[in-house]
Motif scaffolding. Structure first.
Motif, PDB file in Angstrom:
ATOM      1  N   UNK A  24      29.706 -34.488   9.198  1.00  0.00           N
ATOM      2  CA  UNK A  24      28.381 -35.044   9.468  1.00  0.00           C
ATOM      3  C   UNK A  24      28.389 -36.573   9.481  1.00  0.00           C
ATOM      4  N   UNK A  25      29.534 -37.190   9.204  1.00  0.00           N
ATOM      5  CA  UNK A  25      29.618 -38.649   9.182  1.00  0.00           C
ATOM      6  C   UNK A  25      28.889 -39.269   8.006  1.00  0.00           C
ATOM      7  N   UNK A  26      28.742 -38.542   6.927  1.00  0.00           N
ATOM      8  CA  UNK A  26      28.046 -39.043   5.735  1.00  0.00           C
ATOM      9  C   UNK A  26      29.063 -39.694   4.804  1.00  0.00           C
ATOM     10  N   UNK A  27      29.538 -40.862   5.228  1.00  0.00           N
ATOM     11  CA  UNK A  27      30.641 -41.524   4.536  1.00  0.00           C
ATOM     12  C   UNK A  27      30.266 -42.007   3.143  1.00  0.00           C
ATOM     13  N   UNK A  28      29.064 -42.514   2.958  1.00  0.00           N
ATOM     14  CA  UNK A  28      28.656 -42.975   1.625  1.00  0.00           C
ATOM     15  C   UNK A  28      28.767 -41.849   0.606  1.00  0.00           C
ATOM     16  N   UNK A  29      28.234 -40.693   0.964  1.00  0.00           N
ATOM     17  CA  UNK A  29      28.280 -39.542   0.064  1.00  0.00           C
ATOM     18  C   UNK A  29      29.714 -39.076  -0.136  1.00  0.00           C
ATOM     19  N   UNK A  30      30.499 -39.069   0.923  1.00  0.00           N
ATOM     20  CA  UNK A  30      31.895 -38.666   0.834  1.00  0.00           C
ATOM     21  C   UNK A  30      32.665 -39.608  -0.093  1.00  0.00           C
ATOM     22  N   UNK A  31      32.448 -40.911   0.040  1.00  0.00           N
ATOM     23  CA  UNK A  31      33.155 -41.869  -0.811  1.00  0.00           C
ATOM     24  C   UNK A  31      32.759 -41.697  -2.281  1.00  0.00           C
ATOM     25  N   UNK A  32      31.502 -41.355  -2.525  1.00  0.00           N
ATOM     26  CA  UNK A  32      31.077 -41.096  -3.907  1.00  0.00           C
ATOM     27  C   UNK A  32      31.842 -39.899  -4.479  1.00  0.00           C
ATOM     28  N   UNK A  33      32.001 -38.854  -3.680  1.00  0.00           N
ATOM     29  CA  UNK A  33      32.755 -37.689  -4.133  1.00  0.00           C
ATOM     30  C   UNK A  33      34.197 -38.097  -4.427  1.00  0.00           C
ATOM     31  N   UNK A  34      34.794 -38.889  -3.543  1.00  0.00           N
ATOM     32  CA  UNK A  34      36.185 -39.304  -3.740  1.00  0.00           C
ATOM     33  C   UNK A  34      36.351 -40.222  -4.951  1.00  0.00           C
ATOM     34  N   UNK A  35      35.302 -40.958  -5.315  1.00  0.00           N
ATOM     35  CA  UNK A  35      35.376 -41.773  -6.530  1.00  0.00           C
ATOM     36  C   UNK A  35      35.569 -40.865  -7.743  1.00  0.00           C
ATOM     37  N   UNK A  40      42.134 -47.935 -11.980  1.00  0.00           N
ATOM     38  CA  UNK A  40      41.947 -49.115 -12.827  1.00  0.00           C
ATOM     39  C   UNK A  40      40.579 -49.741 -12.588  1.00  0.00           C
ATOM     40  N   UNK A  41      39.944 -50.224 -13.657  1.00  0.00           N
ATOM     41  CA  UNK A  41      38.625 -50.860 -13.517  1.00  0.00           C
ATOM     42  C   UNK A  41      38.648 -52.069 -12.586  1.00  0.00           C
ATOM     43  N   UNK A  42      39.793 -52.744 -12.482  1.00  0.00           N
ATOM     44  CA  UNK A  42      39.864 -53.923 -11.608  1.00  0.00           C
ATOM     45  C   UNK A  42      39.588 -53.572 -10.154  1.00  0.00           C
ATOM     46  N   UNK A  43      39.840 -52.327  -9.767  1.00  0.00           N
ATOM     47  CA  UNK A  43      39.589 -51.928  -8.384  1.00  0.00           C
ATOM     48  C   UNK A  43      38.122 -52.128  -8.035  1.00  0.00           C
ATOM     49  N   UNK A  44      37.241 -51.891  -9.003  1.00  0.00           N
ATOM     50  CA  UNK A  44      35.815 -52.110  -8.772  1.00  0.00           C
ATOM     51  C   UNK A  44      35.510 -53.602  -8.698  1.00  0.00           C
ATOM     52  N   UNK A  45      36.146 -54.384  -9.554  1.00  0.00           N
ATOM     53  CA  UNK A  45      35.852 -55.813  -9.647  1.00  0.00           C
ATOM     54  C   UNK A  45      36.261 -56.578  -8.407  1.00  0.00           C
ATOM     55  N   UNK A  46      37.345 -56.160  -7.745  1.00  0.00           N
ATOM     56  CA  UNK A  46      37.818 -56.898  -6.584  1.00  0.00           C
ATOM     57  C   UNK A  46      37.282 -56.341  -5.277  1.00  0.00           C
ATOM     58  N   UNK A  47      36.354 -55.409  -5.363  1.00  0.00           N
ATOM     59  CA  UNK A  47      35.708 -54.909  -4.158  1.00  0.00           C
ATOM     60  C   UNK A  47      36.501 -53.864  -3.405  1.00  0.00           C
ATOM     61  N   UNK A  48      37.445 -53.198  -4.064  1.00  0.00           N
ATOM     62  CA  UNK A  48      38.222 -52.163  -3.393  1.00  0.00           C
ATOM     63  C   UNK A  48      37.403 -50.905  -3.163  1.00  0.00           C
ATOM     64  N   UNK A  49      36.368 -50.707  -3.959  1.00  0.00           N
ATOM     65  CA  UNK A  49      35.588 -49.475  -3.867  1.00  0.00           C
ATOM     66  C   UNK A  49      34.440 -49.658  -2.896  1.00  0.00           C
ATOM     67  N   UNK A  50      34.076 -48.607  -2.207  1.00  0.00           N
ATOM     68  CA  UNK A  50      32.968 -48.704  -1.251  1.00  0.00           C
ATOM     69  C   UNK A  50      31.646 -48.955  -1.964  1.00  0.00           C
ATOM     70  N   UNK A  51      30.745 -49.543  -1.228  1.00  0.00           N
ATOM     71  CA  UNK A  51      29.421 -49.830  -1.768  1.00  0.00           C
ATOM     72  C   UNK A  51      28.665 -48.535  -2.031  1.00  0.00           C
ATOM     73  N   UNK A  52      27.678 -48.598  -2.860  1.00  0.00           N
ATOM     74  CA  UNK A  52      26.842 -47.433  -3.158  1.00  0.00           C
ATOM     75  C   UNK A  52      26.032 -47.044  -1.931  1.00  0.00           C
TER      76      UNK A  52
END
Length: 180
Positions: free
Chosen positions: A50-61, A147-159
């Motif tokens: 369905x191209x719902x990438x935001x939701x998909x990335x949340x699941x992958x987190x 690692x928590x640093x992944x969030x700090x350096x912007x590696x994770x997708x936005x909410x």
């Protein structure tokens, strides 16, 4: 069965590219196929279709091991779906952030590059080809992702509220038909 990294007896295995070379620790290995895990994989692939990438990335987190899991009855992995839809941001995020294997094969034996080309996404196909040619080139390991640093350096997708990963017209093309 060794080319897809997502089929077989259900034993965990290291993803292998079509040329038989191990893709190394940079990629997320395919986990054992429990009924609960397969159900989660189907849910993830429904989001991709369905191209719902935001939701998909949340699941992958929460469940990063799902990224390369393609149940035997499904034609495409999440990465194949992103290529089908021509979504370069989703393809790049799945590979660079979540460790999706660009050499995975579909149920019918198509590469992610084949899928992109078949849908007229030539530039995206070329980009994916470069990813396959440079296995592990800059891809994070599962350890780095945790690692928590992944969030700090912007590696994770936005909410979900952010539009930085929104797909351009995800409904513009119909997703391919596949078995439930």
């Amino acid at each position: 069965a060794s080319g897809s990294g997502a089929s077989g007896s259900g034993a965990a295995e290291v993803p292998v590219s079509p040329n038989g070379k191990s893709r190394g620790a940079a990629l997320v290995p395919v986990p054992r196929h429990s009924p609960e895990l397969l159900e989660a994989a189907h849910g993830l692939l429904d989001l991709a279709k369905q191209g719902k990438w935001q939701s998909l990335f949340k699941v992958l987190e929460e469940r990063p091991l799902l990224v390369n899991l393609r149940p035997d009855v499904r034609e495409f992995s999440a990465l194949h779906q992103a290529a089908f839809l021509g979504d370069e941001v989703a393809v790049t995020t799945l590979v660079d952030v979540y460790g999706a294997d660009p050499a995975l094969l579909s149920r019918s034996g198509k590469t992610v590059v084949d899928v992109a080309k078949d849908q007229g996404h030539g530039e995206l196909a070329a980009r994916i080809s470069r990813m396959v040619a440079d296995p592990g080139g800059g891809l994070p390991t599962p350890e780095k992702l945790s690692k928590p640093e992944a969030h700090a350096v912007g590696c994770w997708p936005a909410r979900e509220s952010s539009s930085s990963f929104s797909s351009s017209s995800p409904d513009a093309k119909a997703a391919p038909a596949e078995a439930a």
